[in-house]
Design an enzyme around this catalytic site. Structure first.
Site, PDB file in Angstrom:
ATOM      1  N   ASN A 187       0.868  -1.058   0.187  1.00  0.00           N
ATOM      2  CA  ASN A 187       0.101   0.244   0.082  1.00  0.00           C
ATOM      3  C   ASN A 187       0.855   1.173  -0.026  1.00  0.00           C
ATOM      4  O   ASN A 187       1.475   1.737   1.081  1.00  0.00           O
ATOM      5  CB  ASN A 187      -0.847  -0.148   1.170  1.00  0.00           C
ATOM      6  CG  ASN A 187      -1.618   1.219   1.478  1.00  0.00           C
ATOM      7  OD1 ASN A 187      -1.738   2.256   0.414  1.00  0.00           O
ATOM      8  ND2 ASN A 187      -2.287   1.446   2.364  1.00  0.00           N
ATOM      9  N   TRP A 188       1.113   1.906  -1.134  1.00  0.00           N
ATOM     10  CA  TRP A 188       1.878   3.145  -1.145  1.00  0.00           C
ATOM     11  C   TRP A 188       1.261   4.297  -0.528  1.00  0.00           C
ATOM     12  O   TRP A 188       2.114   5.238  -0.496  1.00  0.00           O
ATOM     13  CB  TRP A 188       2.299   3.254  -2.739  1.00  0.00           C
ATOM     14  CG  TRP A 188       3.238   2.219  -3.215  1.00  0.00           C
ATOM     15  CD1 TRP A 188       3.975   1.293  -2.679  1.00  0.00           C
ATOM     16  CD2 TRP A 188       3.925   2.334  -4.694  1.00  0.00           C
ATOM     17  NE1 TRP A 188       4.810   0.609  -3.485  1.00  0.00           N
ATOM     18  CE2 TRP A 188       4.616   1.155  -4.693  1.00  0.00           C
ATOM     19  CE3 TRP A 188       3.471   2.887  -5.850  1.00  0.00           C
ATOM     20  CZ2 TRP A 188       5.383   0.978  -5.803  1.00  0.00           C
ATOM     21  CZ3 TRP A 188       4.226   2.628  -6.979  1.00  0.00           C
ATOM     22  CH2 TRP A 188       5.117   1.838  -7.037  1.00  0.00           C
ATOM     23  N   LYS A 189       0.027   4.361  -0.613  1.00  0.00           N
ATOM     24  CA  LYS A 189      -0.569   5.464   0.234  1.00  0.00           C
ATOM     25  C   LYS A 189      -0.363   6.671  -0.938  1.00  0.00           C
ATOM     26  O   LYS A 189      -0.176   6.452  -2.080  1.00  0.00           O
ATOM     27  CB  LYS A 189      -0.227   5.532   1.541  1.00  0.00           C
ATOM     28  CG  LYS A 189      -0.238   4.476   2.584  1.00  0.00           C
ATOM     29  CD  LYS A 189      -0.166   4.904   3.968  1.00  0.00           C
ATOM     30  CE  LYS A 189       0.077   3.661   4.700  1.00  0.00           C
ATOM     31  NZ  LYS A 189      -0.224   3.835   6.306  1.00  0.00           N
ATOM     32  N   HIS A 249      -9.804   1.030   4.633  1.00  0.00           N
ATOM     33  CA  HIS A 249      -8.359   1.524   5.480  1.00  0.00           C
ATOM     34  C   HIS A 249      -8.861   2.398   6.448  1.00  0.00           C
ATOM     35  O   HIS A 249      -9.661   3.535   6.527  1.00  0.00           O
ATOM     36  CB  HIS A 249      -7.440   2.216   4.473  1.00  0.00           C
ATOM     37  CG  HIS A 249      -5.846   1.991   5.114  1.00  0.00           C
ATOM     38  ND1 HIS A 249      -5.585   3.054   5.917  1.00  0.00           N
ATOM     39  CD2 HIS A 249      -5.071   1.225   4.955  1.00  0.00           C
ATOM     40  CE1 HIS A 249      -4.339   2.827   6.369  1.00  0.00           C
ATOM     41  NE2 HIS A 249      -3.889   1.713   5.764  1.00  0.00           N
ATOM     42  N   GLU A 285      -7.142   5.002   7.641  1.00  0.00           N
ATOM     43  CA  GLU A 285      -7.023   6.352   7.230  1.00  0.00           C
ATOM     44  C   GLU A 285      -8.322   6.877   6.472  1.00  0.00           C
ATOM     45  O   GLU A 285      -8.427   8.080   6.700  1.00  0.00           O
ATOM     46  CB  GLU A 285      -5.641   6.741   6.490  1.00  0.00           C
ATOM     47  CG  GLU A 285      -4.331   6.349   7.175  1.00  0.00           C
ATOM     48  CD  GLU A 285      -3.203   5.893   6.606  1.00  0.00           C
ATOM     49  OE1 GLU A 285      -3.007   5.653   5.359  1.00  0.00           O
ATOM     50  OE2 GLU A 285      -2.278   5.255   7.310  1.00  0.00           O
ATOM     51  N   GLU A 296      -5.758  -4.917  10.362  1.00  0.00           N
ATOM     52  CA  GLU A 296      -4.737  -3.699  10.664  1.00  0.00           C
ATOM     53  C   GLU A 296      -5.426  -2.885  12.127  1.00  0.00           C
ATOM     54  O   GLU A 296      -6.035  -1.993  11.991  1.00  0.00           O
ATOM     55  CB  GLU A 296      -4.819  -2.724   9.304  1.00  0.00           C
ATOM     56  CG  GLU A 296      -4.486  -3.363   8.317  1.00  0.00           C
ATOM     57  CD  GLU A 296      -4.040  -2.321   7.211  1.00  0.00           C
ATOM     58  OE1 GLU A 296      -2.959  -2.720   6.767  1.00  0.00           O
ATOM     59  OE2 GLU A 296      -4.516  -1.323   7.029  1.00  0.00           O
ATOM     60  N   GLY A 298       1.853   2.175  10.671  1.00  0.00           N
ATOM     61  CA  GLY A 298       2.862   3.202  10.559  1.00  0.00           C
ATOM     62  C   GLY A 298       3.648   3.794  11.902  1.00  0.00           C
ATOM     63  O   GLY A 298       4.330   4.789  12.153  1.00  0.00           O
ATOM     64  N   SER A 351       2.930  -1.991  10.549  1.00  0.00           N
ATOM     65  CA  SER A 351       4.365  -2.119  10.830  1.00  0.00           C
ATOM     66  C   SER A 351       4.968  -3.410  10.639  1.00  0.00           C
ATOM     67  O   SER A 351       5.826  -4.056  11.281  1.00  0.00           O
ATOM     68  CB  SER A 351       4.671  -1.786  12.167  1.00  0.00           C
ATOM     69  OG  SER A 351       4.036  -0.216  12.349  1.00  0.00           O
ATOM     70  N   GLY A 358       4.521   1.346   5.073  1.00  0.00           N
ATOM     71  CA  GLY A 358       5.817   1.900   5.164  1.00  0.00           C
ATOM     72  C   GLY A 358       7.173   1.062   4.367  1.00  0.00           C
ATOM     73  O   GLY A 358       7.674   1.626   3.722  1.00  0.00           O
TER      74      GLY A 358
HETATM   75  C1  PEP Z   1      -1.118   0.565   6.021  1.00  0.00           C
HETATM   76  O1  PEP Z   1      -1.320   1.457   5.865  1.00  0.00           O
HETATM   77  O2  PEP Z   1      -2.106  -0.405   5.402  1.00  0.00           O
HETATM   78  C2  PEP Z   1       0.156  -0.226   6.858  1.00  0.00           C
HETATM   79  C3  PEP Z   1      -0.152  -1.514   7.408  1.00  0.00           C
HETATM   80  O3  PEP Z   1       0.855   0.553   7.170  1.00  0.00           O
HETATM   81  P1  PEP Z   1       2.416   0.221   7.712  1.00  0.00           P
HETATM   82  O4  PEP Z   1       2.960  -1.140   7.190  1.00  0.00           O
HETATM   83  O5  PEP Z   1       3.348   1.483   7.513  1.00  0.00           O
HETATM   84  O6  PEP Z   1       2.177   0.094   9.323  1.00  0.00           O
END
Ligand code: PEP
Length: 256
Positions: A10-12, A97, A99, A169, A175, A214, A236
């Site tokens: 997931n590049w966001k 998600h 976010e 998640e 993050g 993470s 990330g």
């Molecule tokens: C995400 O945003 O889906 C995610 C899992 O981010 P990270 O790996 O940075 O925690």
């Protein structure tokens, strides 16, 4: 039942034409069809989907979006429909998600509508569910993720997620560098699978439940060793192709 492990980047809201090209070129030697037995996808901002579809030609990598509209078409300025994603050969879409839920008002009901539309256009949904730290500390994790799951499956049924995936998640792990322990994540994944079984016992064994929060090359293996963790949604660590491929390597090792 053996499920094919699935690792999703997931590049966001990161990347640009040049940086994306560099990522694709550096990863391509490992991503050619036949190298990995696990499934792999990269979810990018919608503007770059075509670049990824072209860039990953002759590889087994699937391309995904990070959102879609909850409407079919029409006067919805700024929105991108599921039909448009299908039109540019996008395979998947991340929905719900945290976010999107916290910053853009995506409710359970909106996520359900989006998932229904995506599946109707053969764009496979990856449904994210997860509790906040406050909810976890109040002992409400299972209640929260079950509510988020049911709100969508009551509308769509289970089939979209046999083709797509569910991603657990925990919001506090996204993050932050703080991953759930493998045992804690496994407990939630098992509860989600039990809930899926209420819709269809056979199909529940086929749904991939990814862990996100993470994940990095250093902790992926112990997470993937859990019986109900079928891969990862990676934020990330997906921005650097070598880290992402390091995670894919751990998923692939499970197929040996
Ligand atoms: C995400 O945003 O889906 C995610 C899992 O981010 P990270 O790996 O940075 O925690």
């Amino acid at each position: 039942m053996t499920r094919t492990p699935f690792v999703v980047a997931n590049w966001k809201m990161n990347g640009n034409t040049q940086a994306n090209l560099a990522w694709i070129e550096s990863a391509k030697p490992q991503l050619h069809a036949g190298h990995y037995r696990c499934d792999i996808a990269v979810c990018a901002p919608a503007l770059y989907l075509t670049q990824l579809v072209d860039g990953f030609k002759n590889t087994a990598v699937m391309v995904g979006a990070q959102n879609c509209a909850s409407y079919e078409e029409g006067a919805y300025t700024g929105e991108i429909s599921a039909a448009m994603l299908a039109d540019v050969d996008c395979d998947l879409v991340i929905l719900g998600h945290s976010e999107r839920r916290t910053l853009f008002g995506d409710t359970d009901e909106l996520v359900a509508e989006k998932a229904k539309l995506a599946f109707s256009h053969a764009v496979m949904p990856i449904l994210c569910v997860g509790e906040t730290l406050e909810e976890r500390e109040a002992g409400r994790t299972i209640e929260v993720v079950t509510r988020q799951l049911r709100a969508v499956l009551d509308v769509t049924g289970i089939m979209p997620f046999v083709a797509g995936a569910i991603a657990y998640e925990p919001v506090w792990a996204i993050g932050t560098g703080k991953s759930a322990t493998p045992a804690d994540a496994q407990a939630v994944h098992a509860a989600l699978r039990a809930e899926l079984a209420a819709y269809n016992a056979d199909a529940s064994q086929k749904v991939r439940i990814l862990y996100g929060g993470s994940v990095k090359p250093g902790n992926a293996r112990e997470l993937f060793e859990q019986p109900d963790i079928d891969g990862a949604l990676v934020g990330g660590a997906a921005l650097k192709s070598s880290d992402f491929l390091g995670i894919c390597d751990h998923a692939n090792a499970l197929t040996e």
